[in-house]
Design a protein around this motif. Structure first.
Motif, PDB file in Angstrom:
ATOM      1  N   ARG A   1       0.857  -1.183   0.000  1.00 17.76           N
ATOM      2  CA  ARG A   1       0.000   0.000   0.000  1.00 17.76           C
ATOM      3  C   ARG A   1       0.897   1.238   0.000  1.00 17.76           C
ATOM      4  NH1 ARG A   1      -3.315   2.315   4.850  1.00 17.76           N
ATOM      5  NH2 ARG A   1      -5.111   3.290   3.856  1.00 17.76           N
TER       6      ARG A   1
ATOM      7  N   GLU B   1      -3.900   1.383  -3.029  1.00 19.22           N
ATOM      8  CA  GLU B   1      -4.139   0.224  -2.175  1.00 19.22           C
ATOM      9  C   GLU B   1      -3.168  -0.923  -2.450  1.00 19.22           C
ATOM     10  OE1 GLU B   1      -5.828   0.146   0.367  1.00 19.22           O
ATOM     11  OE2 GLU B   1      -7.133   1.889   0.169  1.00 19.22           O
TER      12      GLU B   1
ATOM     13  N   VAL C   1       3.108  -0.615   4.202  1.00 22.90           N
ATOM     14  CA  VAL C   1       2.632   0.700   3.756  1.00 22.90           C
ATOM     15  C   VAL C   1       3.820   1.641   3.557  1.00 22.90           C
ATOM     16  CG1 VAL C   1       1.084   2.633   4.230  1.00 22.90           C
ATOM     17  CG2 VAL C   1       0.545   0.365   5.142  1.00 22.90           C
TER      18      VAL C   1
END
Length: 286
Positions: free
Chosen positions: A75, A85, A91
């Protein structure tokens, strides 16, 4: 900042991730350095005085291409593109040009920042200064390293009587915000100099290197916070909430819970006394 361990063992090779992030940041920096002397198309961004330029988007696109090529399942939260996404729990936070307002007025104070998080916990931070072509990086529990590979350590007492501090606040903090006004006024009265750089990542690097003694942030933006805070913490700076509580850097925290005091360990209590007094005198709540 209280040490936190992701819920799983490092799910990526942090050595490789550091190299990928450094290469992407330095490539973006080279792009910015080559084009900051060209005419800029500056556009308003939001209603609080922030701006965006073609440099922001060009640098971000370059970084995103490089990250996606190596980590297609991660992400990404990017300054201009928003959320891209991914599904494997990792992340990236990307600030392709921290200091756009400075660049827009011809002031060469800006940086490129990337952070990698396992879930919501930062495990890697990279900050590149395009002006000097220097890069700093930190991995959780592994220290902060400078351009020459040497480990940074925030040693010494610093400026005990007249500390040099930096201030940062989020874009949505209004000019008349009573907490921001009270904090800035109290900090300025009690320090040798209060820097407002409009480029928080630059300030974080300065703290990690020991050039300044502390940073205070009120409702800071999340995209550049993890990379800089990890650099400073791994170099030896201590972080607390504005109210003195333990500071857990979590990218899911809402803006009102991200306020912090970061400083050399021997100056932390003094700064916390200042922030507490600044709010108590006016009956304000952090």
């Amino acid at each position: 900042m209280r040490p936190r361990t992701p819920s799983q063992a490092d799910p990526v090779d942090l050595v490789q991730a550091r190299r990928v992030a450094i290469d992407a940041a330095e490539a973006a920096g080279a792009l910015l350095r080559a084009r900051t002397c060209e005419p800029l198309r500056v556009r308003a961004k939001g209603d609080h005085g922030d701006v965006v330029t073609d440099l922001d988007t060009a640098a971000e696109e370059l970084i995103l291409r490089r990250l996606r090529a190596v980590y297609p399942g991660h992400r990404i939260i990017a300054e201009e593109s928003g959320v891209l996404e991914g599904g494997d729990g990792m992340v990236w936070l990307v600030d392709p040009l921290d200091g756009t307002n400075n660049v827009a007025i011809g002031m060469p104070v800006y940086a490129v920042g990337l952070a990698l998080c396992a879930g919501s916990v930062p495990v890697l931070g990279v900050v590149h200064d395009p002006v000097t072509a220097r890069t700093w990086s930190a991995a959780r529990g592994q220290g902060t390293h400078g351009p020459d590979g040497a480990r940074l350590r925030l040693d010494g007492p610093g400026r005990v009587e007249h500390p040099v501090l930096a201030w940062t606040q989020g874009h949505d903090v209004g000019r008349g915000d009573p907490v921001a006004l009270s904090l800035r006024t109290s900090l300025e009265a009690g320090c040798g100099r209060l820097l407002q750089l409009w480029a928080p990542l630059v300030a974080w690097v300065m703290l990690a290197r020991g050039d300044i003694d502390g940073i205070v942030g009120y409702r800071p933006e999340i995209v550049d916070l993890p990379a800089g805070a990890l650099l400073a913490a791994e170099a030896g700076a201590e972080l607390r909430g504005l109210d003195g509580s333990p500071y857990e850097l979590d990218i899911d925290l809402p803006a009102e819970e991200r306020g912090f005091v970061a400083a050399r360990p021997n100056l932390l209590d003094r700064l916390l006394e200042t922030t507490a007094a600044a709010t108590a005198v006016n009956g304000l709540r952090l």
